[in-house]
Design a protein around this motif. Structure first.
Motif, PDB file in Angstrom:
ATOM      1  N   GLN A  58     -59.116 -24.002  35.576  1.00 54.61           N
ATOM      2  CA  GLN A  58     -59.123 -25.145  36.159  1.00 54.61           C
ATOM      3  C   GLN A  58     -57.829 -25.276  37.047  1.00 54.61           C
ATOM      4  OE1 GLN A  58     -59.689 -28.656  33.569  1.00 54.61           O
ATOM      5  NE2 GLN A  58     -59.321 -29.888  35.218  1.00 54.61           N
ATOM      6  N   LYS A  59     -56.863 -25.244  36.533  1.00 55.71           N
ATOM      7  CA  LYS A  59     -55.630 -25.527  37.213  1.00 55.71           C
ATOM      8  C   LYS A  59     -55.374 -24.589  38.228  1.00 55.71           C
ATOM      9  CE  LYS A  59     -53.949 -28.753  34.609  1.00 55.71           C
ATOM     10  NZ  LYS A  59     -53.782 -30.276  35.128  1.00 55.71           N
ATOM     11  N   ILE A  60     -55.669 -23.343  38.419  1.00 56.07           N
ATOM     12  CA  ILE A  60     -55.600 -22.400  39.331  1.00 56.07           C
ATOM     13  C   ILE A  60     -56.700 -22.833  40.626  1.00 56.07           C
ATOM     14  CG2 ILE A  60     -56.022 -20.059  40.246  1.00 56.07           C
ATOM     15  CD1 ILE A  60     -53.442 -20.415  38.576  1.00 56.07           C
ATOM     16  N   ARG A  61     -57.862 -23.564  40.002  1.00 58.72           N
ATOM     17  CA  ARG A  61     -58.790 -23.809  41.001  1.00 58.72           C
ATOM     18  C   ARG A  61     -58.281 -25.009  41.969  1.00 58.72           C
ATOM     19  NH1 ARG A  61     -64.155 -23.395  37.630  1.00 58.72           N
ATOM     20  NH2 ARG A  61     -64.806 -20.780  37.907  1.00 58.72           N
ATOM     21  N   GLU A  62     -57.527 -25.811  41.210  1.00 58.63           N
ATOM     22  CA  GLU A  62     -57.060 -26.972  41.923  1.00 58.63           C
ATOM     23  C   GLU A  62     -55.958 -26.750  42.656  1.00 58.63           C
ATOM     24  OE1 GLU A  62     -55.891 -29.577  38.521  1.00 58.63           O
ATOM     25  OE2 GLU A  62     -57.776 -30.056  38.100  1.00 58.63           O
ATOM     26  N   ALA A  63     -54.971 -25.705  42.191  1.00 57.23           N
ATOM     27  CA  ALA A  63     -54.098 -24.980  43.141  1.00 57.23           C
ATOM     28  C   ALA A  63     -54.355 -24.632  44.292  1.00 57.23           C
ATOM     29  CB  ALA A  63     -53.153 -24.070  42.269  1.00 57.23           C
TER      30      ALA A  63
ATOM     31  N   SER B   1     -45.493  -9.796  30.035  1.00 62.96           N
ATOM     32  CA  SER B   1     -45.651  -8.855  31.238  1.00 62.96           C
ATOM     33  C   SER B   1     -47.381  -9.043  31.529  1.00 62.96           C
ATOM     34  CB  SER B   1     -45.823  -7.432  30.822  1.00 62.96           C
ATOM     35  OG  SER B   1     -46.745  -6.996  29.611  1.00 62.96           O
ATOM     36  N   GLU B   2     -48.092  -9.822  30.826  1.00 63.57           N
ATOM     37  CA  GLU B   2     -49.250 -10.162  31.212  1.00 63.57           C
ATOM     38  C   GLU B   2     -49.223 -11.169  32.202  1.00 63.57           C
ATOM     39  OE1 GLU B   2     -53.698 -11.086  29.220  1.00 63.57           O
ATOM     40  OE2 GLU B   2     -52.055 -10.881  27.957  1.00 63.57           O
ATOM     41  N   VAL B   3     -48.563 -12.499  31.691  1.00 61.49           N
ATOM     42  CA  VAL B   3     -48.093 -13.561  32.579  1.00 61.49           C
ATOM     43  C   VAL B   3     -47.643 -13.479  33.907  1.00 61.49           C
ATOM     44  CG1 VAL B   3     -46.849 -15.570  32.886  1.00 61.49           C
ATOM     45  CG2 VAL B   3     -47.796 -14.786  30.481  1.00 61.49           C
ATOM     46  N   LEU B   4     -47.020 -12.107  34.068  1.00 63.59           N
ATOM     47  CA  LEU B   4     -46.392 -11.746  35.172  1.00 63.59           C
ATOM     48  C   LEU B   4     -47.582 -10.951  36.106  1.00 63.59           C
ATOM     49  CD1 LEU B   4     -42.745 -10.240  34.341  1.00 63.59           C
ATOM     50  CD2 LEU B   4     -43.318 -12.798  35.446  1.00 63.59           C
ATOM     51  N   ARG B   5     -48.314 -10.148  35.591  1.00 63.95           N
ATOM     52  CA  ARG B   5     -49.394  -9.737  36.023  1.00 63.95           C
ATOM     53  C   ARG B   5     -50.526 -10.736  36.625  1.00 63.95           C
ATOM     54  NH1 ARG B   5     -54.214  -8.382  34.827  1.00 63.95           N
ATOM     55  NH2 ARG B   5     -53.918  -9.047  32.614  1.00 63.95           N
ATOM     56  N   ILE B   6     -50.687 -11.538  35.761  1.00 64.38           N
ATOM     57  CA  ILE B   6     -51.705 -12.713  36.179  1.00 64.38           C
ATOM     58  C   ILE B   6     -51.055 -13.449  37.540  1.00 64.38           C
ATOM     59  CG2 ILE B   6     -52.625 -14.995  35.647  1.00 64.38           C
ATOM     60  CD1 ILE B   6     -52.791 -13.787  32.637  1.00 64.38           C
ATOM     61  N   VAL B   7     -49.933 -13.816  37.275  1.00 66.31           N
ATOM     62  CA  VAL B   7     -49.341 -14.478  38.543  1.00 66.31           C
ATOM     63  C   VAL B   7     -49.197 -13.670  39.876  1.00 66.31           C
ATOM     64  CG1 VAL B   7     -47.040 -15.778  39.459  1.00 66.31           C
ATOM     65  CG2 VAL B   7     -47.550 -16.185  36.896  1.00 66.31           C
TER      66      VAL B   7
ATOM     67  N   VAL C  25     -48.592 -21.190  40.864  1.00 62.55           N
ATOM     68  CA  VAL C  25     -49.141 -20.592  40.006  1.00 62.55           C
ATOM     69  C   VAL C  25     -48.472 -20.614  38.542  1.00 62.55           C
ATOM     70  CG1 VAL C  25     -50.159 -18.472  39.108  1.00 62.55           C
ATOM     71  CG2 VAL C  25     -50.472 -18.885  41.539  1.00 62.55           C
ATOM     72  N   PHE C  26     -47.425 -20.502  38.495  1.00 64.81           N
ATOM     73  CA  PHE C  26     -46.380 -20.767  37.365  1.00 64.81           C
ATOM     74  C   PHE C  26     -46.463 -22.229  36.869  1.00 64.81           C
ATOM     75  CE2 PHE C  26     -43.548 -16.861  38.368  1.00 64.81           C
ATOM     76  CZ  PHE C  26     -43.658 -16.313  37.110  1.00 64.81           C
ATOM     77  N   LEU C  27     -46.302 -23.003  37.843  1.00 67.80           N
ATOM     78  CA  LEU C  27     -46.617 -24.364  37.523  1.00 67.80           C
ATOM     79  C   LEU C  27     -47.768 -24.810  36.892  1.00 67.80           C
ATOM     80  CD1 LEU C  27     -44.610 -25.910  40.342  1.00 67.80           C
ATOM     81  CD2 LEU C  27     -43.879 -26.048  38.142  1.00 67.80           C
ATOM     82  N   ALA C  28     -48.930 -24.083  37.460  1.00 69.93           N
ATOM     83  CA  ALA C  28     -50.247 -24.349  37.020  1.00 69.93           C
ATOM     84  C   ALA C  28     -50.677 -23.807  35.549  1.00 69.93           C
ATOM     85  CB  ALA C  28     -51.210 -23.934  37.951  1.00 69.93           C
ATOM     86  N   ILE C  29     -49.763 -22.708  35.321  1.00 70.07           N
ATOM     87  CA  ILE C  29     -50.070 -22.184  33.978  1.00 70.07           C
ATOM     88  C   ILE C  29     -49.349 -23.020  33.091  1.00 70.07           C
ATOM     89  CG2 ILE C  29     -49.554 -20.094  32.613  1.00 70.07           C
ATOM     90  CD1 ILE C  29     -49.918 -18.227  34.942  1.00 70.07           C
TER      91      ILE C  29
END
Length: 404
Positions: free
Chosen positions: A86-91, A4-10, A24-28
């Motif tokens: 870092q990945k989110i910033r790149e995305a 549930s936390e993963v879905l909330r973050i996305v 976002v999923f791919l970045a995580i």
């Protein structure tokens, strides 16, 4: 990190940063793979998947299934968090780059934030753009909180950021201003066929109408010139010439040289040159200040335009036929053919295409090369003679000055 936390973050990143959920999923997933390799081995084959519906994390290392808790827990929450950020910033950067890359050549409105060494920093919706001094209209200046319009000229990734470069000197800027001020253009009744521009000084805009009932030039000028005035004001007083487009090059060239009156246009297809004959009282008007009128007309029409008086052309023709005939291998007949194609000087002849010359007099490639070399030698000789004459005139002026 439970499902549930993963879905909330996305969902939160998707809404706040306007980044597609799949990205976002791919970045995580990528972040968890990177973090997992740090714990196990850089060479390990790590695969981690997040269920898009319920947020469940699963994966395996070197083909061995991983426990969901181990997938995140053993990696270390802090490490995973850092990599995810870092990945989110790149995305985020990639999404921003894609957004503005699609807008290259389009008009944007912004607020001047500050100036840095001649460049102006402009705040757009979600990024700071730069308007370099080289892309500003000569003579214009901006102050903090000024509103500014420009086109997006260049977009590139720079580290973790996106650099957006604006332009007010690009001819696309003139085109976009015309689209804003003249509804017939956005309605596709009037079409801008080409633009030539010297920013801050003068532009020529060739327009055409798909409806014979609509005067394309009159529509662009507007009632009492109100439409064109708005564009000129935005361009800091830059002069705008509206040129009626024609598929006939001779007619187009005549239109492009207005307000000068043209007597005749002679097209030299092989040279891509147009010799334009005018009366003596129209000569300076056709050429323009520092050659600006003929230079912009040449760019607009795609022809190398040369303005001449009829007497000048006759003299050049006579001189060229006589001069070419002295070159070994060129008969008077071939010399006249060359002049007919617009070759009026040794410089012109020294760059003639091999195939074109071979067709004129049944020459071999070696003979054409020899003719070009001889023409180049004659051109250099003529240049030396002209330089000597210029030097003589200067010396005479100095003598006259000292005598006085």
């Amino acid at each position: 990190m439970n499902p549930s936390e993963v879905l909330r973050i996305v969902d939160a990143i998707h809404r706040d940063k306007k980044i597609d959920k799949e990205i976002v999923f791919l970045a995580i997933e990528s972040a968890l793979v990177s973090a997992s390799r740090k714990y196990h081995s850089e060479d390990a084959e790590v695969v981690i998947n997040i269920d898009r519906k319920d947020g469940t994390i699963s994966g395996h290392i070197d083909g061995v299934p991983m426990d969901p808790e181990e997938t995140v827990g053993r990696i270390g929450a802090q490490t995973a968090k850092q990599v995810i950020i870092q990945k989110i910033r790149e995305a985020e950067r990639d999404a921003l780059h894609e957004e503005y890359d699609d807008l290259i050549g389009q008009m944007v409105n912004g607020i001047v934030h500050r100036s840095e060494g001649g460049a102006t920093i402009v705040t757009l919706d979600n990024v700071e753009a730069i308007l370099p001094r080289s892309e500003q209209i000569p003579g214009e200046s901006f102050h903090a909180n000024d509103r500014v319009r420009a086109v997006i000229f260049e977009v590139r990734k720079q580290g973790s950021r996106v650099k957006v470069v604006l332009s007010r000197t690009n001819k696309k800027f003139v085109e976009r201003l015309f689209e804003q001020e003249i509804p017939e253009i956005t309605e596709s009744v009037i079409e801008i066929r080409n633009i030539s521009r010297e920013p801050g000084y003068r532009s020529k805009v060739a327009v055409d109408s798909s409806d014979q009932r609509v005067d394309c030039v009159g529509a662009c000028v507007g009632v009492r010139g109100n439409r064109i005035k708005n564009i000129v004001d935005e361009l800091a007083g830059e002069r705008i010439d509206i040129v009626r487009w024609s598929e006939n090059p001779q007619e187009l060239i005549t239109n492009a040289l207005q307000p000068a009156e043209v007597e005749e246009v002679i097209l030299c297809q092989m040279m891509g040159r147009a010799i334009v004959l005018v009366r003596e009282d129209q000569l300076s008007l056709a050429i323009g200040r520092r050659g600006q009128n003929v230079r912009l007309a040449s760019k607009l029409c795609g022809w190398d335009i040369e303005i001449m008086l009829r007497e000048e052309l006759e003299e050049q023709i006579e001189r060229a036929v006589s001069g070419f005939s002295t070159i070994e291998g060129i008969t008077e007949e071939v010399a006249e053919q060359l002049v007919g194609e617009g070759f009026l000087s040794y410089d012109d002849l020294s760059v003639i295409e091999t195939d074109a010359m071979m067709e004129m007099g049944e020459y071999t490639e070696e003979q054409v090369e020899q003719i070009r070399d001889l023409a180049e030698q004659q051109a250099e000789k003529a240049e030396r003679a002209m330089e000597a004459e210029r030097r003589r005139i200067r010396e005479e002026k100095l003598k006259d000055g000292s005598a006085q």
